[in-house]
Design an enzyme around this catalytic site. Structure first.
Site, PDB file in Angstrom:
ATOM      1  N   SER A 228       0.817  -1.198   0.000  1.00 34.44           N
ATOM      2  CA  SER A 228       0.000   0.000   0.000  1.00 34.44           C
ATOM      3  C   SER A 228       0.864   1.267   0.000  1.00 34.44           C
ATOM      4  O   SER A 228       1.652   1.464  -0.904  1.00 34.44           O
ATOM      5  CB  SER A 228      -0.974  -0.036   1.171  1.00 34.44           C
ATOM      6  OG  SER A 228      -2.049   0.827   0.951  1.00 34.44           O
ATOM      7  N   ASP A 416      -8.120  -5.997  -5.932  1.00 34.20           N
ATOM      8  CA  ASP A 416      -7.996  -4.732  -5.204  1.00 34.20           C
ATOM      9  C   ASP A 416      -8.315  -3.574  -6.128  1.00 34.20           C
ATOM     10  O   ASP A 416      -7.791  -3.497  -7.244  1.00 34.20           O
ATOM     11  CB  ASP A 416      -6.562  -4.604  -4.668  1.00 34.20           C
ATOM     12  CG  ASP A 416      -6.314  -3.286  -3.957  1.00 34.20           C
ATOM     13  OD1 ASP A 416      -7.272  -2.727  -3.385  1.00 34.20           O
ATOM     14  OD2 ASP A 416      -5.158  -2.822  -3.973  1.00 34.20           O
ATOM     15  N   HIS A 473      -6.172  -6.525  -1.728  1.00 35.12           N
ATOM     16  CA  HIS A 473      -5.104  -5.624  -1.317  1.00 35.12           C
ATOM     17  C   HIS A 473      -4.040  -6.338  -0.491  1.00 35.12           C
ATOM     18  O   HIS A 473      -2.857  -6.045  -0.593  1.00 35.12           O
ATOM     19  CB  HIS A 473      -5.728  -4.486  -0.499  1.00 35.12           C
ATOM     20  CG  HIS A 473      -4.838  -3.323  -0.239  1.00 35.12           C
ATOM     21  ND1 HIS A 473      -4.550  -2.381  -1.194  1.00 35.12           N
ATOM     22  CD2 HIS A 473      -4.170  -2.938   0.877  1.00 35.12           C
ATOM     23  CE1 HIS A 473      -3.759  -1.451  -0.672  1.00 35.12           C
ATOM     24  NE2 HIS A 473      -3.511  -1.772   0.579  1.00 35.12           N
TER      25      HIS A 473
END
Length: 497
Positions: A228, A416, A473
């Site tokens: 991320s 994601d 994710h």
């Protein structure tokens, strides 16, 4: 797997990730969203962070760990202890090689970084890797418990061995950073970092102290990993280490590569990819895409201005580009933007509240030596301090690393939305370096795990890109076996074999 009860634990953990989103479960008009970037305020940034914290059911009692008048600060000191989760029935503390501690940052007024270090279950000669969680301002503890740490946390606050923990093939470090995240803390607000220079210098200083404490690992290969917002942290740290090595600063760090999972690295390229990804996944219509795409030119221009001018132009750019994402969410409603296969019902996109409860238990905190600190899962204060950093392009230092043979792996779960594989693929392909044409013409092959196709892999020289099937994710949580094999193959130099 045997359960390890909280009562028997003589020490504990910490970890988390994520790009903090701004979103709405109600449909917003195109005009409202287009004009939204004009009203960026501190309260708006705060509400974004609070929404993320609610969406993971975290509810920290404090926004950041700042302690008044903390005595005894010695810059550059590292205090570490061994611990065991197994109690008297399992291996000894010495056998396990589990460590945790605090490092007093030398280029700070009173900042202390909290970390965990787990020696490999297989061989002490395995690579050393560091895992960085995103946010910015989210603790690495959630990844430790729910993704790739040695243990997983169950609903009754017990621990079980993680069959696919990354400590099976590496010696792994988890750090709560930047200062104010997790159990890391300071007594001076000036220690809250605002950019990648501050973040990477702190991590470099920490690694110097780590290798001084553990000199037997300095010969091992070293890799940087994370997900991320770590798409910012990782290239910055890799560049800082490379520069330190070239300048013969301190202890040489045997940097061999860095891996970015579902990261935010080049926002000016990744934001415009949202609509194509959403259309391909059936989240929006072609009409929706064409309408939202009218925002892209302003986003691209704002991102360029941020890169050249910095400062408040970057927060302006964030608002301009975020309108693209907001517009999609106004159509998708309650979708879980970290895994579009799921709905985000109310505030519970994911429920990691057990980790917060566990780490705020007084027995655990006493064992950890974190005094009266509250565990800060995601810090609103840290996030807002980094607001002008979010739209920066961190791809700029990567080509020089590749040219010097330092390997990069960019991987992304295909489900994601927020840091989607398409946006990551686009910035990787657009990056200018000597191997760009070779990468463009390279054949994409299947990444196979236990005889089954687990992803699409493109590799050329030092660069690899891997789209992973059936993952959102958090790839190590959704596809733990695949993630472990990916790490093992990549660090072993045979990912594309």
């Amino acid at each position: 797997m045997a359960s390890l009860s909280l009562i028997k634990i003589s020490f504990a953990l910490s970890l988390f990730f994520f790009l903090l989103p701004s979103s709405s479960s109600s449909r917003l008009s195109f005009t409202t969203i287009k004009n939204h970037h004009q009203s960026l305020t501190t309260n708006y940034a705060k509400s974004e962070t609070e929404r993320l914290i609610r969406s993971f059911n975290l509810f920290p009692e404090d926004l950041v760990n700042i302690i008044d008048n903390e005595p005894g600060f010695t810059p550059g000191s590292l205090v570490e202890k061994k611990f065991s989760f197994l109690g008297s029935s399992g291996p000894s503390v010495e056998d396990l090689g589990h460590h945790a501690g605090y490092y007093s940052l030398p280029h700070s007024k009173a900042a202390r970084l909290f970390y965990y270090f787990f020696e490999s279950r297989t061989s002490k000669d395995d690579p050393v890797i560091i895992w960085l969680t995103g946010g910015p301002g989210c603790s690495s503890a959630i990844a430790l418990f729910y993704e790739n740490g040695p243990f997983k946390l169950t609903n009754n606050l017990s621990l079980v061995w993680n069959e696919y923990g990354w400590d099976k093939v590496s010696n792994i470090i988890f750090v709560d950073q930047p200062t104010g995240t997790g159990f890391s803390y300071t007594s001076d607000e000036d220690d809250i970092r605002t950019d990648e220079a501050g973040v990477s210098n702190d991590l470099y200083d920490f690694l110097q102290a780590f290798y001084k404490e553990h000199p037997q690992f300095s010969k091992n290969e070293f890799y940087i990993t994370g997900e991320s917002y770590a798409g910012h942290y990782i290239p910055a740290l890799a560049s800082r280490i490379h520069k330190g090595n070239n300048a013969k600063e301190g202890i040489p760090i045997n940097l061999k590569g860095f891996a970015i999972g579902n990261g935010l690295t080049n926002p000016g390229v990744q934001y415009p990819a949202y609509t194509d990804y959403a259309l391909d996944k059936g989240l929006i219509t072609e009409e929706d895409r064409d309408s939202i795409n009218k925002l892209i030119p302003d986003c691209e221009e704002a991102a360029k201005t941020c890169q050249t001018d910095g400062g408040d132009t970057c927060s302006d750019a964030y608002q301009t580009c975020q309108a693209i994402f907001e517009n999609i969410l106004s159509i998708t409603g309650n979708i879980n933007y970290y895994d579009i296969r799921k709905q985000c019902e109310g505030p519970l996109c994911y429920d990691f509240s057990n980790a917060v409860t566990f780490l705020n238990d007084e027995t655990v905190k006493t064992a950890l030596g974190v005094k009266n600190l509250k565990f800060v899962s995601c810090s609103d204060t840290v996030h807002r301090a980094m607001l002008n950093d979010e739209m920066k392009n961190l791809e700029v230092d990567i080509p020089s690393l590749l040219e010097d043979g330092i390997r990069m792996l960019v991987y992304a779960g295909e489900e994601d939305l927020i840091c989607n594989w398409l946006g990551n693929s686009k910035w990787v392909h657009a990056m200018e370096w000597s191997g760009q044409k070779g990468f463009e013409s390279a054949t994409t092959v299947k990444f196979v795990v236990d005889g089954a196709a687990a992803g699409d892999l493109t590799s050329h020289e030092a660069l690899s890109f891997l789209k992973i099937y059936k993952a959102g994710h958090m790839v190590p949580m959704d596809q733990p076996k695949v993630a472990l094999q990916m790490l093992k193959s990549w660090t072993g130099g045979n990912l594309a074999a």
